[in-house]
Scaffold this motif. Structure first.
Motif, mmCIF file in Angstrom:
data_model
loop_
_atom_site.group_PDB
_atom_site.id
_atom_site.type_symbol
_atom_site.label_atom_id
_atom_site.label_comp_id
_atom_site.label_asym_id
_atom_site.label_seq_id
_atom_site.Cartn_x
_atom_site.Cartn_y
_atom_site.Cartn_z
ATOM 1 N N SER A 174 36.252 -54.826 3.196
ATOM 2 C CA SER A 174 36.543 -55.292 1.835
ATOM 3 C C SER A 174 37.996 -55.011 1.447
ATOM 4 N N ALA A 175 38.545 -53.902 1.914
ATOM 5 C CA ALA A 175 39.951 -53.598 1.618
ATOM 6 C C ALA A 175 40.873 -54.605 2.291
ATOM 7 N N ASP A 176 40.556 -54.970 3.529
ATOM 8 C CA ASP A 176 41.422 -55.905 4.260
ATOM 9 C C ASP A 176 41.337 -57.327 3.713
ATOM 10 N N TRP A 177 40.109 -57.832 3.430
ATOM 11 C CA TRP A 177 40.021 -59.216 2.943
ATOM 12 C C TRP A 177 40.617 -59.336 1.548
ATOM 13 N N SER A 178 40.407 -58.319 0.707
ATOM 14 C CA SER A 178 40.956 -58.408 -0.650
ATOM 15 C C SER A 178 42.479 -58.325 -0.625
ATOM 16 N N THR A 179 43.033 -57.521 0.278
ATOM 17 C CA THR A 179 44.491 -57.457 0.423
ATOM 18 C C THR A 179 45.039 -58.783 0.933
ATOM 19 N N ALA A 180 44.368 -59.372 1.936
ATOM 20 C CA ALA A 180 44.800 -60.682 2.458
ATOM 21 C C ALA A 180 44.725 -61.743 1.365
ATOM 22 N N ALA A 181 43.675 -61.708 0.554
ATOM 23 C CA ALA A 181 43.533 -62.689 -0.530
ATOM 24 C C ALA A 181 44.637 -62.508 -1.574
ATOM 25 N N CYS A 182 44.937 -61.276 -1.921
ATOM 26 C CA CYS A 182 45.997 -61.023 -2.905
ATOM 27 C C CYS A 182 47.369 -61.431 -2.370
ATOM 28 N N ARG A 183 47.638 -61.137 -1.110
ATOM 29 C CA ARG A 183 48.918 -61.535 -0.512
ATOM 30 C C ARG A 183 49.058 -63.062 -0.518
ATOM 31 N N LEU A 184 47.992 -63.767 -0.146
ATOM 32 C CA LEU A 184 48.033 -65.232 -0.138
ATOM 33 C C LEU A 184 48.187 -65.777 -1.556
ATOM 34 N N ALA A 185 47.463 -65.200 -2.507
ATOM 35 C CA ALA A 185 47.575 -65.650 -3.900
ATOM 36 C C ALA A 185 49.008 -65.491 -4.405
ATOM 37 N N HIS A 186 49.626 -64.366 -4.070
ATOM 38 C CA HIS A 186 51.017 -64.153 -4.484
ATOM 39 C C HIS A 186 51.949 -65.134 -3.776
ATOM 40 N N GLU A 187 51.757 -65.290 -2.470
ATOM 41 C CA GLU A 187 52.586 -66.217 -1.676
ATOM 42 C C GLU A 187 52.495 -67.642 -2.214
ATOM 43 N N MET A 188 51.298 -68.063 -2.616
ATOM 44 C CA MET A 188 51.080 -69.432 -3.093
ATOM 45 C C MET A 188 51.308 -69.569 -4.601
ATOM 46 N N ASN A 189 51.600 -68.454 -5.276
ATOM 47 C CA ASN A 189 51.734 -68.449 -6.734
ATOM 48 C C ASN A 189 50.460 -68.990 -7.387
ATOM 49 N N ALA A 190 49.330 -68.534 -6.886
ATOM 50 C CA ALA A 190 48.024 -69.012 -7.357
ATOM 51 C C ALA A 190 47.735 -68.513 -8.765
ATOM 52 N N ALA A 191 47.079 -69.351 -9.523
ATOM 53 C CA ALA A 191 46.662 -68.976 -10.869
ATOM 54 C C ALA A 191 45.240 -68.422 -10.879
ATOM 55 N N ILE A 192 44.455 -68.756 -9.851
ATOM 56 C CA ILE A 192 43.042 -68.363 -9.810
ATOM 57 C C ILE A 192 42.677 -67.931 -8.395
ATOM 58 N N ILE A 193 41.869 -66.890 -8.319
ATOM 59 C CA ILE A 193 41.204 -66.510 -7.073
ATOM 60 C C ILE A 193 39.717 -66.727 -7.319
ATOM 61 N N PHE A 194 39.090 -67.584 -6.521
ATOM 62 C CA PHE A 194 37.661 -67.844 -6.665
ATOM 63 C C PHE A 194 36.881 -66.855 -5.814
ATOM 64 N N VAL A 195 35.797 -66.321 -6.376
ATOM 65 C CA VAL A 195 34.925 -65.408 -5.642
ATOM 66 C C VAL A 195 33.488 -65.891 -5.760
ATOM 67 N N GLU A 196 32.728 -65.640 -4.713
ATOM 68 C CA GLU A 196 31.302 -65.970 -4.740
ATOM 69 C C GLU A 196 30.612 -64.995 -5.686
#
Length: 170
Positions: A13-35
């Motif tokens: 969970s630490a690794d996937w959430s870090t990867a998701a946050c890094r990608l969100a920042h890289e893409m300048n994302a406004a939303i992160i969708f979660v199940e």
């Protein structure tokens, strides 16, 4: 909709959430969708913790706001999740921009009887459901038709949730 990145993998969970946050920042994302079906609180906590950690480390500047975390309630069962997304691909509403060998292999080889969960397909379904909400509306599944097709193309006027069909979802 264009799929531009695939950072999905088997991770803690630490690794996937870090990867998701890094990608969100890289893409300048406004939303992160979660199940939202299973582990929604855990997903939110993991993402918030990773974002805070990345800001403390200086990877993400302190003044950058964390994207909104938006819930997506996915259908129960891998087949019911994946079918509407496959239909979006057939309708050319979802495309891949780049080469996604692992994702394409998973789409091409996964069978509903497989014991392994298709992680990349699941992640992609959550994203598409978040960005194209109508893809997550009710689906109809059917038992085999009781009669064979007739010569001349005579078919019942509607297959929609008939005597042997069941409407799933809203």
């Amino acid at each position: 909709m264009w799929i531009t990145h695939d950072r999905s993998a088997v991770m803690s969970s630490a690794d996937w959430s870090t990867a998701a946050c890094r990608l969100a920042h890289e893409m300048n994302a406004a939303i992160i969708f979660v199940e939202w079906n299973f582990g929604s609180d855990m997903a939110v906590l993991a993402l918030q913790t990773s974002w805070d950690t990345l800001q403390r480390e200086g990877t993400i500047p302190a003044e950058v706001l964390m994207p909104q975390i938006a819930p997506v309630r996915a259908k129960q069962g891998k087949l019911l999740r994946a079918e509407p997304i496959a239909q979006q691909m057939v309708q050319d509403r979802v495309r891949l921009l780049g080469v996604f060998t692992n994702l394409e292999r998973e789409w091409a080889t996964w069978m509903p009887s497989d014991p392994d969960s298709p992680g990349r397909i699941d992640a992609w379904c959550i994203l598409v459901y978040g960005l194209i909400p109508e893809a997550n509306k009710g689906a109809i599944v059917h038992a085999p038709l009781t009669t064979a097709p007739q010569p001349g193309g005579n078919r019942p006027s509607s297959y929609a949730a008939g005597a042997y069909g069941k409407r799933i979802g809203k």
